[in-house]
Design a protein around this motif. Sequence first.
Motif, PDB file in Angstrom:
ATOM      1  N   GLY A 124     -53.788 -88.649   9.151  1.00 24.02           N
ATOM      2  CA  GLY A 124     -54.043 -87.290   8.697  1.00 24.02           C
ATOM      3  C   GLY A 124     -54.490 -86.364   9.804  1.00 24.02           C
ATOM      4  N   THR A 157     -52.155 -83.175  12.644  1.00 16.68           N
ATOM      5  CA  THR A 157     -51.895 -81.980  11.839  1.00 16.68           C
ATOM      6  C   THR A 157     -50.677 -81.186  12.284  1.00 16.68           C
ATOM      7  N   THR A 200     -54.347 -90.147   1.054  1.00 18.01           N
ATOM      8  CA  THR A 200     -54.675 -88.776   0.659  1.00 18.01           C
ATOM      9  C   THR A 200     -54.719 -87.846   1.860  1.00 18.01           C
ATOM     10  N   SER A 201     -55.070 -88.404   3.031  1.00 14.98           N
ATOM     11  CA  SER A 201     -55.240 -87.582   4.236  1.00 14.98           C
ATOM     12  C   SER A 201     -53.956 -86.893   4.670  1.00 14.98           C
ATOM     13  N   ASP A 231     -53.353 -83.088   4.532  1.00 13.87           N
ATOM     14  CA  ASP A 231     -53.810 -82.137   5.544  1.00 13.87           C
ATOM     15  C   ASP A 231     -52.682 -81.636   6.437  1.00 13.87           C
ATOM     16  N   TRP A 232     -51.504 -82.180   6.246  1.00 13.27           N
ATOM     17  CA  TRP A 232     -50.370 -81.782   7.087  1.00 13.27           C
ATOM     18  C   TRP A 232     -49.788 -80.465   6.564  1.00 13.27           C
ATOM     19  N   SER A 233     -50.386 -79.402   6.910  1.00 17.09           N
ATOM     20  CA  SER A 233     -49.950 -78.089   6.410  1.00 17.09           C
ATOM     21  C   SER A 233     -48.604 -77.666   6.989  1.00 17.09           C
ATOM     22  N   ALA A 256     -53.923 -84.255  -3.823  1.00 14.52           N
ATOM     23  CA  ALA A 256     -54.160 -83.468  -2.605  1.00 14.52           C
ATOM     24  C   ALA A 256     -52.861 -83.057  -1.927  1.00 14.52           C
ATOM     25  N   TYR A 257     -51.747 -83.587  -2.405  1.00 14.21           N
ATOM     26  CA  TYR A 257     -50.470 -83.246  -1.794  1.00 14.21           C
ATOM     27  C   TYR A 257     -50.033 -81.867  -2.283  1.00 14.21           C
TER      28      TYR A 257
END
Length: 698
Positions: free
Chosen positions: A409, A412, A430-431, A434-436, A455-456
């Motif tokens: 995660g 990024t 879940t991390s 964070d990949w915006s 969280a996706y």
Amino acid sequence: QKRGWFGHFFAGKNAGHKVASAEVQVDSIDLEAAERPLDSMFDVDSNKEVEEEYVEEVADASSSLEAVSLDEGSEVQVDEYGEETTEEPSDNVDLEAVEDPIWNNDFVVFSDATREPECRDAFNTCKEREMTPVHVTQGNTWEDFFDHSKSKNPGASNGSNGVWTMSSVDLEAQVLDSRKNKVSEHNPGTNLRKDSKSGSRKRLNVVALLFLMVGIGAGVGIGLVLGGDDSSRTVGTSNPPTPGTVTPFPTDSSSSESKAPTQAPLSAQQSSFDLMCGTFSDRCDLIRQPNTAQNRAIRWLNENRLLEFYSDEIKIVRFALATFYHSTGGNTWTNSENWLSDTDVCLWYSTKPSKACNDEKMFVHLELDNNNVQGTIPVELSGIKALQSLSISNPIDTFIEGRIPPEFGAMTNMETFVLSGNKLTGTLPTSLGDWSNLRMLNLNGNRFTGTIPRAYSFRSLTSLDLGDNLLYGDVPASLFSTSSKLVKLVLAKNSLRGTFPASLGELSSLETLQAADNEWNQFPLEVTLLSSLVQLDLSGNVFGGLLPPQIGNLSSLRELFLNGCNFSGGIPPELSNLTNLERILDLSDNSLLGTIPSSLGNLVNLRRLFLQNNKLSGGVPSTFASMTNIKSIRLESNSLTGTVPEVVCDFYEKVKPVGFIDCDEITALCFSYCCLDGGDCQCRYIGTTQALRCFTAP
């Protein structure tokens, strides 16, 4: 060069050599006189003429030898023969500056045996000394000499700089007495010969030449060792690597073979070890443990001859890639060109057509699809912060196991993440939410379990493929609510259930929706709002009920799979609005009733029509002759009756599609396969000149 004791006194004009805390200067000197053996100078044999001649010759040659006081405050100074001069005293001088042997032959040095009590308090108040001989052998240095003097002469003291000094009177007494008390066995003879002078000079020249040759040889040897084969390296002018960039190693471009690296300095090795342990703190034990992928990687990194010049980021990138190589059986890859070589990591093999690095020389693409990559994905890859794509898809016989490290995660900048066709297990980290910047996520064909993390919510996502896993539960609304750019969505072959979120209908850019073989029990009407949809596959679910006529609104569809969904009722005539259907319309394996709508003849671009295994009745519409691009048609396992219209058969004789029909219920001589109620189908063209029509795939 080893000039000996006398050479230190006669070094040249204004030479400033320091001997026994005295700075001696010579205006001019006869070098030949200066090279005479010291024993000759101090010859005290009965032949006094030798001494007088020698002293006179040296005095004439050197003009006057300026001597300075060895002790601050002393006003008595001596020249080279112990004669008093009127020069002012100078500061004490470091004895350590003189380390040459005092002389070449054994000599007798004299030091104080006794001293008057008042002499112990001040150097320059004592004029008389009783001297006893002390034997100094060949090889003694000035330091040895004055150590002796220090122990025997209470008047010698340690100067302010830690240097032992003597008064001018002490030096005067020792020089004079040593001249007068020279023992007979050290007498070099009564005559001084000119050939002795030239011989000494020749010996000095030979020694100097030998030293010069040895120095040159040593320099060449060191240069060859340090330079290696890298003749193109520039020393002292290259800039240090810019942080965040991967600086290429100097290599021979004519050969792809890696150069054998030279081990980095120990300080650089320790620094790299500390860096990796600090970056991957929970992996430090693995870095230390022999034969682990991490240990092999750190040892390879420390062998790099340019290690000390790399930025921390470059070290981490090379260490992470080396760990990945050892963790995935790099030595068995189909292609591992340049991997673990001294070349720039940008040149290491990649299946991506372009380079692995961007224009700034940052490593951003790790793509090794279909390259026999096996093993586990190491956590250390998370250290490559600039990584934008990771793609390792495998054929059936090779795969990666284990889990996706949650530490990923931290990457990024990730835009493409493809690990399809492997055997990865565990839950989806879940991390990764964070990949915006993520655009493509493909984890198809693994063994992931659990639910899709809420969280996706990837705002930049265009392709999401979680198909062929063991996922269950419902689809979180967050997955669609922020993914307005989504073009491809694959959720097929899981155990997903419940209902689709209403936000699905907001995916205005969605072109592909594959959600087959799950456990949904209600048809998602939101799908009918997707005006850009090109491929829709909802097969293998248990929707039941009527086939929604709203499907006819999907005017952009080219493929429609609704087979095996337990639909009942008739085929909606609105399906004839799907005039862009060209690849396939599959409504097989349902419980559809009624007749086949003649309006389906409007699907003039359709190549495959599958209606088998339903409960359809009636005959074959004559409008089927308008489907000019048909390649395969399957109508078997229904309740069709009558005869296939002649116009249809005439057309089929021309285009020769592969057709399946129940020949025991309907007359259809233009269909290649006749099927029975039991599902057994036989090709009517076997043994004829058109036998190839039996082997064309439907």
